[in-house]
Motif scaffolding. Structure first.
Motif, mmCIF file in Angstrom:
data_model
loop_
_atom_site.group_PDB
_atom_site.id
_atom_site.type_symbol
_atom_site.label_atom_id
_atom_site.label_comp_id
_atom_site.label_asym_id
_atom_site.label_seq_id
_atom_site.Cartn_x
_atom_site.Cartn_y
_atom_site.Cartn_z
ATOM 1 N N ILE A 11 14.780 -7.743 -13.415
ATOM 2 C CA ILE A 11 14.642 -6.407 -13.358
ATOM 3 C C ILE A 11 13.148 -6.014 -13.643
ATOM 4 N N ALA A 12 12.368 -6.312 -14.561
ATOM 5 C CA ALA A 12 11.255 -5.866 -14.731
ATOM 6 C C ALA A 12 10.316 -6.146 -13.625
ATOM 7 N N GLY A 13 10.416 -7.361 -13.074
ATOM 8 C CA GLY A 13 9.603 -7.744 -11.976
ATOM 9 C C GLY A 13 9.843 -6.890 -10.751
ATOM 10 N N ALA A 14 11.040 -6.570 -10.607
ATOM 11 C CA ALA A 14 11.563 -5.933 -9.253
ATOM 12 C C ALA A 14 10.995 -4.238 -9.429
ATOM 13 N N ILE A 15 11.080 -3.839 -10.789
ATOM 14 C CA ILE A 15 10.740 -2.395 -11.085
ATOM 15 C C ILE A 15 9.049 -2.268 -11.002
ATOM 16 N N ASN A 16 8.328 -3.235 -11.571
ATOM 17 C CA ASN A 16 6.706 -3.406 -10.964
ATOM 18 C C ASN A 16 6.358 -3.376 -9.524
ATOM 19 N N HIS A 17 7.538 -3.967 -8.750
ATOM 20 C CA HIS A 17 7.438 -4.069 -7.384
ATOM 21 C C HIS A 17 7.595 -2.676 -6.585
ATOM 22 N N ALA A 18 8.639 -2.029 -7.148
ATOM 23 C CA ALA A 18 9.014 -0.682 -6.888
ATOM 24 C C ALA A 18 7.812 0.282 -6.957
ATOM 25 N N LEU A 19 7.054 0.017 -8.319
ATOM 26 C CA LEU A 19 6.136 1.028 -8.856
ATOM 27 C C LEU A 19 4.726 0.601 -7.639
ATOM 28 N N ALA A 20 4.513 -0.769 -7.363
ATOM 29 C CA ALA A 20 3.251 -0.865 -6.749
ATOM 30 C C ALA A 20 3.694 -0.221 -5.275
ATOM 31 N N GLU A 21 4.945 -0.544 -4.672
ATOM 32 C CA GLU A 21 5.019 0.007 -3.431
ATOM 33 C C GLU A 21 5.109 1.505 -3.429
ATOM 34 N N SER A 22 5.254 2.217 -4.367
ATOM 35 C CA SER A 22 5.208 3.903 -4.431
ATOM 36 C C SER A 22 3.733 4.077 -4.583
ATOM 37 N N ILE A 23 3.057 3.370 -5.286
ATOM 38 C CA ILE A 23 1.529 3.541 -5.353
ATOM 39 C C ILE A 23 0.744 3.602 -3.945
ATOM 40 N N ASP A 24 1.316 2.114 -3.371
ATOM 41 C CA ASP A 24 0.590 1.905 -2.170
ATOM 42 C C ASP A 24 1.167 3.216 -0.952
ATOM 43 N N TYR A 25 2.330 3.380 -1.120
ATOM 44 C CA TYR A 25 2.841 4.553 -0.143
ATOM 45 C C TYR A 25 2.153 5.894 -0.357
ATOM 46 N N GLY A 26 1.926 6.011 -1.570
ATOM 47 C CA GLY A 26 1.164 7.475 -2.196
ATOM 48 C C GLY A 26 -0.078 7.439 -1.545
ATOM 49 N N ASN A 27 -0.768 6.388 -1.394
ATOM 50 C CA ASN A 27 -2.165 6.140 -0.898
ATOM 51 C C ASN A 27 -2.267 6.252 0.604
ATOM 52 N N THR A 28 -0.991 5.983 1.348
ATOM 53 C CA THR A 28 -1.346 5.650 2.819
ATOM 54 C C THR A 28 -0.558 6.763 3.457
ATOM 55 N N ARG A 29 0.586 7.397 3.082
ATOM 56 C CA ARG A 29 1.187 8.356 3.720
ATOM 57 C C ARG A 29 0.554 9.717 3.775
ATOM 58 N N VAL A 30 0.134 10.409 4.803
ATOM 59 C CA VAL A 30 -0.510 11.398 4.849
ATOM 60 C C VAL A 30 0.425 12.749 5.086
ATOM 61 N N GLN A 31 0.251 13.716 4.390
ATOM 62 C CA GLN A 31 0.952 14.853 4.787
ATOM 63 C C GLN A 31 -0.106 16.197 4.508
ATOM 64 N N PHE A 32 -0.080 17.099 5.240
ATOM 65 C CA PHE A 32 -0.892 18.249 4.797
ATOM 66 C C PHE A 32 -2.414 17.864 4.842
ATOM 67 N N GLY A 33 -2.459 16.957 5.575
ATOM 68 C CA GLY A 33 -4.054 16.449 5.788
ATOM 69 C C GLY A 33 -4.659 15.385 4.713
ATOM 70 N N ARG A 34 -3.594 15.141 3.764
ATOM 71 C CA ARG A 34 -4.132 14.161 2.688
ATOM 72 C C ARG A 34 -3.140 13.316 2.392
ATOM 73 N N PRO A 35 -3.451 11.881 1.567
ATOM 74 C CA PRO A 35 -2.394 11.188 1.169
ATOM 75 C C PRO A 35 -1.589 11.886 0.063
#
Ligand SMILES: Cc1cc2nc3c(=O)[nH]c(=O)nc-3n(C[C@H](O)[C@H](O)[C@H](O)COP(=O)(O)OP(=O)(O)OC[C@H]3O[C@@H](n4cnc5c(N)ncnc54)[C@H](O)[C@@H]3O)c2cc1C
Lengths: 346, 385
Positions: free
Chosen positions: A201-225
């Motif tokens: 669970i801890a491993g999967a949770i940290n993966h979900a966190l890493a994915e969220s950070i990554d998506y937060g930095n790449t998905r652009v709306q309103f002209g910014r990530p």
């Protein structure tokens, strides 16, 4: 002699590389459709990891619990569709009970069976169970409890939210292939399984966190990530706090299992990791928007298994109730001592 | 990335059980003297005689050199002592801030005169320090502070105003973050830390009552206060960096998840007294124990990192965020689980302590940096900002 930490890290890295190559959407879908990941299982088997927690004198790799954190994390991060965690737990429990651990380490179930004479009865859920294979189970309670090795009978596939295979079987006065008194009064296997699940669970949770950070930095709306929006930052921070607490609880339990294995050590890990599942997966989905709930996106493989794993080997409610009852019976004067003991203090 | 935070396990010293037993014995003598209301104040509760007794046992400035009154023990031994104090709800306020951050700061960057003058007084429980960060117009945006120290011959002249200063009315000294050059636009540049003897002329301390009906914090006004050459702490202009490294000590300790803990033993006894515990009460207690155990693990590991001279700013923010969230839930738990209290009444030990904690709980996620600021720090650490 146990392997040093570098070897343990190396093993985890090796596993990471293997999973990164082999565990993809196609494989996960195949396993979810009922076909085992045979090739992957063979490769993992070749690494000798199923015997990780079995002492060298008993033919194992002699790793300590605190050395397998990386392996469990890897299993969780890649939601690897095989029963390595369960088999590591089974191997540890068998060796601890003085049973001979076969090279083909059995599967395991957290369900408790009843013991009548030397015959075993009851229902068991077996992750990745196959009729004809072997499973380790706990039968009976307290002093009389035994670890029993059983041949898996025909059963039915239990539909689950995680969709990894779970075989539901009924034992009716089954004769164990081998058995030994449970070295922890009926707690050894359930505790070991709770700890490995918490680690996944801890491993999967940290993966979900890493994915969220990554998506937060790449998905652009309103002209910014979108990660530049404070609302998103704070959601991810909340996720990170839960992820950190889950990881710390697992680290604590791994150390506990080395020093003085107990159901309490397992309970802390399974409760804390289990509690983190909902906030972490909710934020992961919130951040990913609609794409995150599609069949095609990988996120659901993580979140569905998180929801599965938190229910297995005792959910956080069951473990909490048990821990709570013991604490209430002990009285307020003992409560702080309990907190200290649960977190490895003396 | 496996995890943005690191919690390296530490080895507790062998004396741990013995030291713990000594502290518990000491506390068993003292705590019956304190009301549940006082215990509910945790580390902001203040009792000079108690602090002097703690000092006499050698439990203040435990890690500092002997030449300054310290005891040269390890950071982890200190950890054992302070967590026992918090768990019991002892009124440690007279020495808490000095022991936790002011003293270590002086030891690290202070002058020999500052060390000789203040550290022994802190160790004996006689000197109370307060933290002068916030100002009427500078809360979360700390770099905007306007209090200013200007060079005057050998020394400094100090003017401005600090606010929300906990226990300033009991304190002998404040370490204040002030501007020594430039203006507000210079932000982190031009800030310094000064040590202000609060007995100096021109210092005015006005108590500010809070919603408990008491006055724990203050407004402190400096009207052209003449400071000696020795008032500067550390390097001129390095106040921001010095202050930030203090914050990891302030945010990662057990005071961020144990301030409400003394409620829990009383709650457990109340549940037990009502008969066989129901399922939901048992769950709530068990879950809380697991949460506390995980926090304690994070906090002990971080104490080890601080001791090795690392800067666990990220870890400290996480501990504070997760810890205060749990603390804040505790008075609500009492309300949910304790049977039989009269509606809204403050009668009986548990209700009295709960009332004290509940009225302070909103401040848990304000003091030491707000929840939103903690989340901002974490987001930055994860590369989102
Ligand atoms: C009991 C208590 C004791 C204290 N003791 C001391 C002390 O001894 N010494 C001392 O110097 N100070 C002390 N403080 C002050 C404390 O440090 C401040 O309250 C805190 O830093 C917040 O500042 P503020 O109250 O001005 O709120 P503000 O900064 O005005 O914040 C108000 C709200 O706006 C939010 N906010 C502000 N900026 C942002 C942003 N960038 N993004 C998102 N949200 C934001 C905050 O999170 C908060 O929710 C104490 C406070 C309390 C409650």
């Amino acid at each position: 002699m146990s392997l040093d930490t570098d070897t343990a890290t190396l093993l985890a890295d090796q596993l990471d590389r293997l999973f990164a190559q082999k565990v993809d959407a196609k494989l996960l879908r195949k396993v979810e459709a009922g076909e085992p990941a045979a090739a992957l299982e063979a490769e993992v088997e070749a690494l000798g990891l199923t015997l990780a927690l079995v002492p060298e004198e008993a033919g194992g790799a002699g790793l300590a619990w605190s050395e397998i954190g990386g392996v469990l994390e890897s299993l969780g991060r890649f939601v690897a569709p095989l029963a390595l965690a369960e088999r590591m737990a089974a191997g540890w429990a068998m060796a601890k009970a003085g049973m001979e651990v076969p090279e083909d380490v059995p599967l395991a179930t957290w369900d408790r069976l009843t013991l009548s004479g030397d015959k075993v009865s009851g229902t068991a859920t077996i992750p990745f169970g196959r009729p004809g294979a072997k499973v380790l189970a706990t039968a009976g309670e307290g002093e009389a409890a035994k670890l029993v090795l059983l041949e898996i009978p025909e059963g039915r596939a239990l539909p689950t939210i995680g969709r990894d295979p779970r075989l539901l079987v009924e034992f009716a006065s089954a004769a164990p292939l081998a058995s030994a008194p449970d070295p922890m009064g009926g707690e050894a296997l359930p505790a070991a399984l709770a700890v490995v699940r918490a680690g996944q669970i801890a491993g999967a949770i940290n993966h979900a966190l890493a994915e969220s950070i990554d998506y937060g930095n790449t998905r652009v709306q309103f002209g910014r990530p979108i990660g530049k929006f404070q609302a998103i930052q704070h959601l991810v921070a909340e996720q990170a706090g839960e992820a950190a607490a889950a990881k710390a609880a697992v680290q604590l339990a791994l150390r506990g299992m080395d020093e003085a294995p107990s159901w309490q050590a397992a309970a802390v890990a399974k409760i804390r990791a289990g509690l983190a599942v909902e906030p972490v997966s909710a934020v992961a989905h919130a951040v990913h928007g609609a794409i995150g709930v599609t069949e095609e996106h990988m996120l659901h493989h993580t979140t569905r298994r998180l929801w599965q794993w938190r229910d297995e080997a005792g959910d956080e409610n069951a473990w909490s109730e048990r821990l709570g009852r013991a604490a209430i019976a002990g009285g307020g004067g003992e409560l702080w001592k309990t907190v200290v003991a649960l977190s490895g203090g003396r | 990335m496996s995890s943005p935070f690191r919690f390296d396990p530490v080895q507790m010293p062998d004396v741990e059980p013995q030291l713990r037993a000594e502290v518990r014995e000491f506390l068993a003598e003292w705590t019956p003297k304190f009301t549940p209301w006082k215990i509910g104040h945790s580390w902001t509760g203040l009792d000079r005689e108690f602090s002097k007794a703690v000092g006499a046992r050698g439990w203040i400035g435990m890690t500092w050199p002997r030449e300054y009154g310290g005891h040269e023990r390890s950071a982890l031994e200190r950890y054992v002592v302070i967590e026992e104090m918090l768990a019991a709800g002892a009124p440690v306020g007279a020495h808490w801030i000095a022991d936790r951050q002011s003293g270590p700061l002086i030891l690290r960057v202070g002058t020999e005169t500052q060390k000789k003058k203040w550290l022994p007084l802190i160790c004996s429980g006689e000197a109370t320090f307060c933290i002068g960060l916030s100002e009427p117009d500078s809360g979360s945006d700390l770099a905007s502070v306007r209090t200013r120290a200007t060079r005057d011959g050998d020394g400094w002249r100090l003017s401005g105003r600090k606010i929300w200063t906990t226990n300033a009315h009991h304190a002998q000294a404040m370490i204040a973050l002030v501007r020594t050059s430039g203006g507000p636009d210079d932000r982190h540049k031009g800030l310094s830390q000064v040590l202000v003897d609060l007995s100096l002329p021109g210092v005015e301390i006005r108590r500010i009552a809070d919603m408990t009906g008491e006055a724990h914090f203050n407004e402190v006004t400096f009207d052209d206060v003449q400071l000696g050459p020795d008032a500067l702490v550390g390097v001129e202009g390095a106040g921001w960096a010095q202050g930030m490294s203090e914050l990891a000590f302030e945010r990662s300790g057990p005071d961020r998840f144990l301030s409400a803990f003394p409620l829990m033993p009383l709650l457990v006894d109340e549940i037990a007294a009502a008969g066989e515990p129901d399922r939901l009460s048992a769950r709530a207690i068990g879950r809380t124990l697991a949460e506390l155990a995980a926090l304690r693990e994070m906090s002990v590991c971080t104490a080890g990192m601080l001791d090795r001279g690392e800067d666990p700013a990220q870890e400290a923010a996480v501990i504070k965020e997760v810890g205060v969230t749990l603390e804040q839930r505790m008075p609500e738990m009492v309300r949910d689980l304790a049977p039989g209290a009269l509606p809204g009444a403050v009668e009986g030990d548990l209700a009295e302590m709960r009332a004290a904690v509940a009225q302070q709980a909103p401040t848990f996620s304000l003091r030491g940096g707000t929840r939103e600021i903690m989340r901002g720090i974490m987001a930055k650490g994860m590369g989102l900002r």
